[in-house]
Design an enzyme around this catalytic site. Sequence first.
Site: not given
Length: 376
Positions: A205, A231, A307
Amino acid sequence: MTVHQTHGGGDPVVDAVEAAAYTVPTDAPEADGTLEWHETTLVVVQLRSGGTTGLGYTYGAPQTAAVVRDVLAHAVRGASVWDVPAANEAMSRAVRNAGRPGLIAGALSAVDIALWDLKARLLGLPLVRLLGAAVRAVPVYGSGGFTTYDADRQDRQLRGWVEEQGLPRVKIKIGESWGRAEGRDRERITQARTSIGPATELYVDANGGYTVKQAVRLADHLARHGVTWFEEPVSSDDLTGLAQVREAVPAEVTAGEYGYTLPYFAHMLDARAVDCLQADATRCGGLTVWLRAAALAEARGLALSGHCAPHVHAHAAAAIPNLRHLEWFHDHVRIENLLFDGVLDPSGGSVTPGADGAPGHGLTLRTADAEPYRAG
């Protein structure tokens, strides 16, 4: 069951609205590609109907609690507990001139989550039973690997998830210092693969820290180490850039955690910017809007991933057919375990919401434990 009722229609109504903020220090300095923090604030909303309490929460600034008390309470006080979408719409209309995205959206989301919990508790049902299950077991992935961690701390965290809890997928943060430490990012990805072995899925991410060209350059390194989830390689506001990265890299490109309204997700999907949509019920408008975002993704043939705040999402996640997984985020899991009873066990890589039969989402605030962290 005994519930407070209106004088007219007989529906149980929201009698009282309470909100409080709790700021908890992190267990070590934390950072991702674009932000550093040393504490995290949990904002808890409790709604009462007669002798029953529903609980919701979000993560954000302590001032979020004041928004609940001063802006949103009047929109839901006296509202029918059965009609959660109506209450959600009333809140949305009430904040039109206040500006919904950001802090206000978090407040609205926490109230919506509390409304769903309250309804399920009044009915004596686990929330997943009220919503209706599409799956029983909800997959999760370990998330942390902050850019502030040295190699030893990252290794210990990753091995804890894989070897002790049996999680088959994990994620680390990259994009350090807005992409200015690309060499260290590469080293940490290599180290992460060594820590978890060849069988565990590895995610990264960047929190929007890279440029499009940087993200594309990194693709070969990600592929060599079996990274399948990339991500926010670039800012989630740059839908064109996300789509460009998506076309150029083999890893799945994902984003959506900063969606505060349903149209945000529609725009992201229209731009073909992601391979898997992310949504955060503590930001997007609560479980009401999160479920609608899941439907948007399903209509495009895409999965949805929840999330952070995993205990908020678990029951709703089990209710959608296109679920990918939930983010078992270190910071939030630590706080939820610290302050709530009724938390779930991710051992083996999944959780089973509602298995114990507890009504609602099953969480209760340990008020005495929370009070030392009270911030508003």
